[in-house]
Design an enzyme around this catalytic site. Structure first.
Site, PDB file in Angstrom:
ATOM      1  CB  SER A  46      -0.916   0.016   1.225  1.00 35.90           C
ATOM      2  OG  SER A  46      -0.176  -0.200   2.412  1.00 35.90           O
ATOM      3  CD  GLU A 114      -1.832  -8.489  -2.777  1.00 37.19           C
ATOM      4  OE1 GLU A 114      -2.437  -8.488  -3.873  1.00 37.19           O
ATOM      5  OE2 GLU A 114      -1.533  -7.449  -2.170  1.00 37.19           O
ATOM      6  CD  GLU A 181      -7.772  -5.523   0.984  1.00 39.52           C
ATOM      7  OE1 GLU A 181      -6.616  -5.997   1.040  1.00 39.52           O
ATOM      8  OE2 GLU A 181      -8.025  -4.375   0.567  1.00 39.52           O
TER       9      GLU A 181
HETATM   10  O1  KIV Z   1      -0.458  -3.425   1.469  1.00 33.58           O
HETATM   11  C1  KIV Z   1      -1.231  -3.347   2.433  1.00 33.58           C
HETATM   12  O2  KIV Z   1      -1.214  -2.402   3.222  1.00 33.58           O
HETATM   13  C2  KIV Z   1      -2.185  -4.428   2.622  1.00 33.58           C
HETATM   14  C3  KIV Z   1      -3.310  -4.203   3.585  1.00 33.58           C
HETATM   15  C4  KIV Z   1      -4.412  -3.482   2.900  1.00 33.58           C
HETATM   16  C5  KIV Z   1      -3.802  -5.468   4.189  1.00 33.58           C
HETATM   17  O3  KIV Z   1      -2.079  -5.447   2.002  1.00 33.58           O
END
Ligand code: KIV
Length: 265
Positions: A46, A114, A181
């Site tokens: 993120s 992921e 998520e």
């Molecule tokens: O990259 C991130 O911060 C995440 C969260 C949204 C779980 O994968």
């Protein structure tokens, strides 16, 4: 506070108690998170959106995550540090090994990947090399273009069954943590029944072992309309530390997430 390890999180699952996780990308916020009683820090990809200003997490590289992991680890927080494997950085066995080496040597305790059931072999490869894994299922932002947007996952019976099968297979393969998520509460509840590892939720309802929020969302500084699962903990706090403490307490007391932050099937 004692250092939080994977065993601490596993005990939460066994005891049916809860733990908190926030994203952080530098030493200063890592210290505040640790001082606030937060159990785990996610050095998430993120950062591509909240730090680098990209429209998705896809441009984030292994060097980016390794750099920010080292910044977080330099603060020696008591929190368990989980670092993201970026887009396509585990596509081949060689990539997967090099990525895990870079992240673990930068200070990660766990790597987060992921996907879905396709992660089974990767989890086994990492387990054999002593690399703990957190498998991120449901709305996996690295798949945004395949999904056609940031959409709730597992809404149909078939999609819910696929998620359940993936979670159970990854638990059996040796995943240490699961992260769900944006899935309906009912799907999360079925996954909790079918697995024994700690499950972390974001937009996945109240039944998970842990809850995570992106730090910028929790502090109410992400531009634009917040997602349904976000709560701004800064609104009633007089400091960032207090906002983190309020989040931690709300998670542990089971009052966050409340129904307005959740999805139904
Ligand atoms: O990259 C991130 O911060 C995440 C969260 C949204 C779980 O994968």
């Amino acid at each position: 506070m004692a250092k939080i390890t994977l065993n601490t999180l596993k005990k939460h699952r066994t005891d049916a108690t809860r733990f908190s996780m926030v994203t952080a990308y530098d030493a200063c916020f890592a210290s505040v998170a640790s001082d606030s009683g937060i159990d785990s820090i996610l050095v998430g990809d993120s950062l591509g959106m909240v730090l680098q200003g990209h429209a998705s997490t896809l441009p984030v590289t292994v060097s980016d995550i390794a750099y920010h992991t080292a910044c977080v680890a330099a603060a020696s927080p008591d929190c368990l540090i989980v670092s993201d494997v970026p887009f396509m950085a585990s596509a081949t066995t060689q990539d997967a090994v090099e990525t895990a080496r870079a992240l673990m040597q930068a200070g990660a305790h766990v790597v987060k990947v992921e996907g879905g059931r396709n992660l089974v072999d990767l989890v086994k490869l990492y387990r054999d090399q002593g690399v703990p894994t957190c498998c991120h299922l449901g709305l996996t932002p690295q798949f945004v273009h395949q999904f056609g947007g940031y959409r709730v996952q597992g809404r149909t019976d078939e999609a819910a069954k696929r998620l359940l099968d993936a979670a159970a297979s990854l638990d059996q393969a040796g995943a240490d943590l699961l992260l769900l998520e944006c899935v309906p509460n009912q799907v999360t509840e079925a996954i909790m029944e079918a697995t024994s590892v700690p499950v972390i939720g974001i937009g996945a309802g109240p039944s998970t072992t842990g809850q995570v929020l992106v730090m910028h969302d929790l502090l109410g500084i992400t531009p634009g309309k917040p997602a349904r699962f976000v709560k701004n903990f800064m609104q009633d706090a007089s400091s960032i530390q207090q906002a983190f403490e309020d989040f931690d307490r709300a998670v542990k007391q089971g009052v966050f997430p409340s129904p307005e932050h959740c999805f139904e099937q």
